[in-house]
Scaffold this motif. Sequence first.
Motif, PDB file in Angstrom:
ATOM      1  N   TRP A 138      67.956  37.707   8.750  1.00 20.45           N
ATOM      2  CA  TRP A 138      68.696  37.754  10.056  1.00 20.45           C
ATOM      3  C   TRP A 138      67.941  38.178  11.071  1.00 20.45           C
ATOM      4  O   TRP A 138      67.894  37.678  12.209  1.00 20.45           O
ATOM      5  N   TYR A 139      67.474  39.300  11.019  1.00 17.61           N
ATOM      6  CA  TYR A 139      66.853  40.164  12.058  1.00 17.61           C
ATOM      7  C   TYR A 139      65.936  39.516  12.486  1.00 17.61           C
ATOM      8  O   TYR A 139      65.515  39.347  13.854  1.00 17.61           O
ATOM      9  N   TYR A 140      64.849  39.095  11.732  1.00 18.26           N
ATOM     10  CA  TYR A 140      63.696  38.416  12.410  1.00 18.26           C
ATOM     11  C   TYR A 140      63.924  37.039  13.050  1.00 18.26           C
ATOM     12  O   TYR A 140      63.518  36.571  13.863  1.00 18.26           O
ATOM     13  N   THR A 141      64.963  36.230  12.394  1.00 16.67           N
ATOM     14  CA  THR A 141      65.406  35.266  13.111  1.00 16.67           C
ATOM     15  C   THR A 141      65.964  35.256  14.495  1.00 16.67           C
ATOM     16  O   THR A 141      65.489  34.711  15.379  1.00 16.67           O
ATOM     17  N   GLY A 142      66.769  36.567  14.359  1.00 14.39           N
ATOM     18  CA  GLY A 142      67.349  36.735  15.776  1.00 14.39           C
ATOM     19  C   GLY A 142      65.947  37.035  16.685  1.00 14.39           C
ATOM     20  O   GLY A 142      66.080  36.735  18.178  1.00 14.39           O
ATOM     21  N   LEU A 143      65.248  37.781  16.208  1.00 11.92           N
ATOM     22  CA  LEU A 143      64.199  38.347  17.254  1.00 11.92           C
ATOM     23  C   LEU A 143      63.250  37.279  17.699  1.00 11.92           C
ATOM     24  O   LEU A 143      62.639  37.209  18.802  1.00 11.92           O
ATOM     25  N   LEU A 144      62.912  36.162  16.869  1.00 12.08           N
ATOM     26  CA  LEU A 144      61.749  35.055  17.080  1.00 12.08           C
ATOM     27  C   LEU A 144      62.512  33.991  17.594  1.00 12.08           C
ATOM     28  O   LEU A 144      61.973  33.288  18.163  1.00 12.08           O
ATOM     29  N   PHE A 145      63.989  33.715  17.195  1.00  9.86           N
ATOM     30  CA  PHE A 145      64.559  32.670  17.639  1.00  9.86           C
ATOM     31  C   PHE A 145      65.738  32.903  18.484  1.00  9.86           C
ATOM     32  O   PHE A 145      65.654  33.192  19.493  1.00  9.86           O
ATOM     33  N   GLU A 146      66.867  32.772  17.738  1.00  8.62           N
ATOM     34  CA  GLU A 146      68.234  33.144  18.467  1.00  8.62           C
ATOM     35  C   GLU A 146      68.972  34.052  17.482  1.00  8.62           C
ATOM     36  O   GLU A 146      69.004  33.789  16.415  1.00  8.62           O
ATOM     37  N   TRP A 147      70.194  34.607  17.932  1.00 13.29           N
ATOM     38  CA  TRP A 147      70.773  35.301  17.146  1.00 13.29           C
ATOM     39  C   TRP A 147      71.911  34.496  16.633  1.00 13.29           C
ATOM     40  O   TRP A 147      72.652  33.810  17.468  1.00 13.29           O
ATOM     41  N   VAL A 148      72.045  34.732  15.346  1.00 12.67           N
ATOM     42  CA  VAL A 148      73.162  34.172  14.457  1.00 12.67           C
ATOM     43  C   VAL A 148      74.328  35.262  14.627  1.00 12.67           C
ATOM     44  O   VAL A 148      74.044  36.284  14.082  1.00 12.67           O
ATOM     45  N   PRO A 149      75.588  34.834  14.820  1.00  8.92           N
ATOM     46  CA  PRO A 149      76.721  35.861  14.657  1.00  8.92           C
ATOM     47  C   PRO A 149      76.719  36.446  13.335  1.00  8.92           C
ATOM     48  O   PRO A 149      76.514  35.952  12.260  1.00  8.92           O
ATOM     49  N   PHE A 150      77.048  37.976  13.590  1.00  5.09           N
ATOM     50  CA  PHE A 150      76.932  38.505  12.436  1.00  5.09           C
ATOM     51  C   PHE A 150      78.038  38.058  11.371  1.00  5.09           C
ATOM     52  O   PHE A 150      77.949  38.466   9.936  1.00  5.09           O
ATOM     53  N   ASP A 151      79.244  37.773  11.793  1.00  2.00           N
ATOM     54  CA  ASP A 151      80.159  37.058  10.906  1.00  2.00           C
ATOM     55  C   ASP A 151      79.710  36.004   9.855  1.00  2.00           C
ATOM     56  O   ASP A 151      80.110  36.157   8.721  1.00  2.00           O
ATOM     57  N   GLN A 152      79.024  35.077  10.490  1.00  2.00           N
ATOM     58  CA  GLN A 152      78.678  34.018   9.760  1.00  2.00           C
ATOM     59  C   GLN A 152      77.328  34.607   8.776  1.00  2.00           C
ATOM     60  O   GLN A 152      77.330  34.104   7.841  1.00  2.00           O
ATOM     61  N   PHE A 153      76.709  35.572   9.172  1.00  2.00           N
ATOM     62  CA  PHE A 153      75.611  36.204   8.365  1.00  2.00           C
ATOM     63  C   PHE A 153      76.530  36.910   7.059  1.00  2.00           C
ATOM     64  O   PHE A 153      75.986  36.634   6.117  1.00  2.00           O
ATOM     65  N   LEU A 154      77.671  37.609   7.217  1.00  2.00           N
ATOM     66  CA  LEU A 154      78.224  38.152   6.322  1.00  2.00           C
ATOM     67  C   LEU A 154      78.906  37.154   5.357  1.00  2.00           C
ATOM     68  O   LEU A 154      79.026  37.319   4.220  1.00  2.00           O
ATOM     69  N   GLN A 155      79.454  36.239   5.994  1.00  2.00           N
ATOM     70  CA  GLN A 155      80.219  34.685   5.237  1.00  2.00           C
ATOM     71  C   GLN A 155      79.003  34.209   4.082  1.00  2.00           C
ATOM     72  O   GLN A 155      79.280  34.184   2.982  1.00  2.00           O
ATOM     73  N   THR A 156      77.886  33.919   4.712  1.00  2.00           N
ATOM     74  CA  THR A 156      76.859  33.304   3.786  1.00  2.00           C
ATOM     75  C   THR A 156      76.361  34.320   2.762  1.00  2.00           C
ATOM     76  O   THR A 156      75.993  33.975   1.807  1.00  2.00           O
ATOM     77  N   PHE A 157      76.229  35.670   3.202  1.00  2.00           N
ATOM     78  CA  PHE A 157      75.942  36.642   2.225  1.00  2.00           C
ATOM     79  C   PHE A 157      76.757  36.786   1.111  1.00  2.00           C
ATOM     80  O   PHE A 157      76.374  36.725  -0.180  1.00  2.00           O
ATOM     81  N   PHE A 158      78.092  36.636   1.465  1.00  2.00           N
ATOM     82  CA  PHE A 158      79.007  36.718   0.473  1.00  2.00           C
ATOM     83  C   PHE A 158      79.128  35.538  -0.614  1.00  2.00           C
ATOM     84  O   PHE A 158      78.913  35.557  -1.830  1.00  2.00           O
ATOM     85  N   PHE A 159      78.807  34.250   0.067  1.00  2.00           N
ATOM     86  CA  PHE A 159      78.768  33.117  -0.828  1.00  2.00           C
ATOM     87  C   PHE A 159      77.411  32.867  -1.843  1.00  2.00           C
ATOM     88  O   PHE A 159      77.854  32.691  -3.047  1.00  2.00           O
TER      89      PHE A 159
END
Length: 259
Positions: A138-159
């Motif tokens: 998530w961090y490198y994707t945001g750094l090199l492309f664009e930031w994905v909302p952190f709540d979406q990160f947490l949801q996909t992490f849980f699933f």
Amino acid sequence: MNQWLTLLQKETLEMWRNFKWIWVPITFILLGVKEPLTAYYMPQILDAVGGLPEGAVIQIPTPSAAEVLISGLGQYTTLGVLIIVLTTMGIIAAERKSGVAAMILVKPVSFQSFITAKWAGSALLMWVSFFIGYLATWYYTGLLFEWVPFDQFLQTFFFYGLWLTVILTITVFCSASLASPGMAGFISLAAAIVISLVSSTLSNWLEWSPAQLTTYGNEVLINQGISDQTLPAGILAVICIIILLSLSVFIFRKKELAA
């Protein structure tokens, strides 16, 4: 409860001694950073490799941040699954073979505490390693492309984490049922592959399959919304985990008492 916590502490300490708390998170981090770095530097990589006709122009469409994250998550459902199985397949079978399990169970230790403490230790290692690795993605994707909302990160992490926990529990079940760690690992991998293939092929009929949690996680990144089938699939995954753990305790008790 004190007995269970003591067994869990023993498991975590044993994983420290085996360096699992070092190499498993590091491996997940490497899996995590590989995809965004590769996607970003792909034109330079192809140019450095060469072999293209003179004057050829490399035009690779820039992937979206969601596509990069989904591609990175794919690493955890392939190589990540392999790592989980390899680190878990001997968790019970190897100790039974070496006689360690018999030594522990001679004491007033319940079979249920023995199995569930081992499962909890492995699950803790898996969740921590997956979180660190996916956070790096998530961090490198945001750094090199664009930031994905952190709540979406947490949801996909849980699933995704819930599906990986199902695979880990299958491995624990196989390790409790079989005497050979290698056979337990082979059957666990085969089961994970079959479940994934059948669920993806018959997705219209198996919408509640735990394997579909990865698909629903991807939908969170693409459509920025949670599918209606996500909750039933999550509940079924938890039920499968409970049933497999219960069967693990039952089968292991029968084998030990028979021995």
